[in-house]
Design an enzyme around this catalytic site. Sequence first.
Site, PDB file in Angstrom:
ATOM      1  N   HIS A  16       0.878  -1.174   0.000  1.00 23.75           N
ATOM      2  CA  HIS A  16       0.000   0.000   0.000  1.00 23.75           C
ATOM      3  C   HIS A  16       0.918   1.228   0.000  1.00 23.75           C
ATOM      4  O   HIS A  16       0.687   2.158  -0.753  1.00 23.75           O
ATOM      5  CB  HIS A  16      -0.927  -0.041   1.216  1.00 23.75           C
ATOM      6  N   PHE A  18      -9.100   4.405   4.963  1.00 29.31           N
ATOM      7  CA  PHE A  18      -9.862   5.076   6.008  1.00 29.31           C
ATOM      8  C   PHE A  18     -11.019   4.157   6.395  1.00 29.31           C
ATOM      9  O   PHE A  18     -11.546   3.434   5.555  1.00 29.31           O
ATOM     10  CB  PHE A  18     -10.469   6.381   5.478  1.00 29.31           C
TER      11      PHE A  18
END
Lengths: 396, 349, 84
Positions: free
Chosen positions: A288, A383
């Site tokens: 990521h 998130f």
Amino acid sequence: MTGLGPVSSIGTGAAAFAAALRAGASGASPITGFDATGFPYRNAGEVRDFDPRAHLRRLDPARWGRSGQFAASAARLAVADGGLDPDRIDPARAHAVIGTTSGESAVAEALTEQVVGGGFPAQDPELVARLPAHRLANAVSEELGLRGESLTVATACAAGNYAIGYAYDLLVSGEADVVLAGGADSVCRWAHAGFYRLGALTESRCSPFDRDRSGILTGEGGAVLLLETFEHAEARGARIHAELLGYGMNCDARHAVAPDGASVAECMRLAHRNSGVRPEDVDYVCAHGTGTPTNDLVEGRAILEVFGTEPPPVSSIKSMIGHTMGAAGGFGAIACVLAIAEGFLPPTINWANQDPDLVGIDVVPNQARRARVRVAQNDAFAFGGNNAIVMLGAVA
Amino acid sequence: MVITGWSAVTAAGIGAEALARRVADPASAGRGVVVDGLSDVPLPAPTGHALPGFDVRAELGRKGTSWYDRTTALAVVCCRDALRSAGAPAGGDDTARIGVALGTTLGSHKSVSDYTRETLVQERPYWVNPALFPTTVMNCAAGQVAIRLGLRGVNATLAGGPLAFLNALRYADTVIGRGYADVMLTGAAEEYAPHRAWAAHHTGTTANVPLGEAAAVFVLAAAGEGVTGPRVLAVATGYAPGGGAAAGQALGGCVARVLRRADVDPAGVSAVFTGEADSRDTREFDAVTRVLGRAPERVLAKPMFGECDAASGAVALAVALSRADTGQVLLTAVGADGAVGAALVEVGA
Amino acid sequence: MAHAENRLEELRELVADVLEIEPEELTDTGDFMADYEADSLRAIEILARIDKRYKVEIPQEELPGLTNLKAVHDALARHSGGRG
């Protein structure tokens, strides 16, 4: 996985994108998508000179937002790369699954400008009609004439991997012959402002895993892969780039923006288990790797926890294209497929100094490397604590 | 999948009982309530099917909720109540196997637009509130549900507008069917705000029905021994390129598919809950009657609860569960482009 | 001195609002995280609100030290220069 459709800041189309990954190209440039006057940092990974008309055959770009145009263009590129004529498949068994963080953010911002200028009644109804996020997948279905499911997954920055994961489920459960899956997002003011305010934005160079990394570079684009059942690909004599082995998903359930190490590690184990892969089988991790101090530390430590002191090489293509949000999982998956099919590891560029907290992580610094990649792991976290990891492998 | 519990927050109030009272007396809905308290700018219509008295602080306390947008608040309260009604533990060892699938149109349109507005009107474009940044992301509500209720399983947000709930249902079906989770809180939420009200006005979706706000959430688990409740027998979604008449054909295809998958006799379908706004619109109903070969009862949730966009399908299922019907009912939805979907549910068993 | 006290009380209100508590509950030395369940995002929000209200940018590098109201007040005074 038989076709790749990247529309990115470092190249559009599989060949251009692969060449850029090998060269360690940077897609960072001064922002033009919105007026960045007044922002201390004014760079992003924008897709410059994106011309949807160069790609789209059915979709009228005037009726669709920028993110939908990215998705549909990427899907068109993917079927072209895969040599698939969408008119010669069973359309009811062909699906579109697209992940996104901010949907048609450019449309939302244009409407907000109209509201600021003349109040809500001043909004252009045509623009309002382009706003809903589900139009990203609908754009793909419309462009390729697909009659199967048309699903937009809105799990923020992990959405691309969610989409690919769901595509896997459709294929293995017998629902699909063909799925176009990936993600799309556009650079926008509000995300630029928000990340800056969180202290998570870097000025111009994104340097994941570097000791002195300072944050993300916002990016954009469309990244769509053509996935088929083995039988379908074989029957039409398709070239198979790589195989989708499975995926894992979980949720931190802790904090809206801060990632949780134990949960990320558990997600890696889930992905391995669901894919029948052992940690020692993994040859490459497409991280990521956002370039924020927190993400890279948490992710790096989770990798060390799951893989031990000698993990496989780990690189972040976000150093090149920035954080493309909902498209990030799609770009990561394309990078993994290319790594497997062409035998190289994409580099982490802008890397200069070893992070003392991440000793043992080989980030493939600055130069692409030749390597035999049989199994690759593609990470995406978001998130809301939404984690999704996709596992890819060479064709058995 | 079995529905082991559910709840709804609608214009009728918080909880299933409030919803049931309105279902029993549809005329009580009227044209809604005065909504100007929900907006500091003029609204396109003075009334709507909203719940102006909804106060997240009263429900969940001040701590951790001051930055919530209304969509997130509605979703969290509704998920809490749904989980309670199912009697499932909100903590404990198996929370990694409990997930969330929520439908949406674009998250909170108000949050996104207000955040952008700040970048335009403040002296410096970055003078935005970092604490509100998560509300600009579409998965905010589902993420907060997970945090608040401690649910660590698959956490998904599915965009779909009118199709959103059926998309979430279909997704949850896959997640449970594939064994990624044992229980999925599945639903949708949509807030009343000037942004939505004006968007609906501009696109004409509230031409024949007032705007509504709602959250409705269903606790779904795999069918098995000792798992009782109404059952979601099958869900199917599809797309009709070009939309229009092709969408009717495609919807008929979805209806035929759910009947076939569930191996249900079309004669057994007692009612269909469509996404149509009023009785003059028969685009969905016509597609259903063509497939069934007859016209079952049609129930419209929108005249009772308003145009709830992503939450419309969820409210329709809540209405179906509140009625005294038995047997199989259909839910249908059609999007503005070419998206279509249908679900077959066994109620009152 | 009166000015400094006003500033402290203003800050108390601002910080209490961020921490989702009443101003009376916030002591000068109470730890944001340990005593008021704050997290890093709340701390960033405090800096953002100060930037907007007082036009004073306290660098995020100082965040680890800004654990209570007094520390925030001191940092604001330090970075205000002549404007405080």
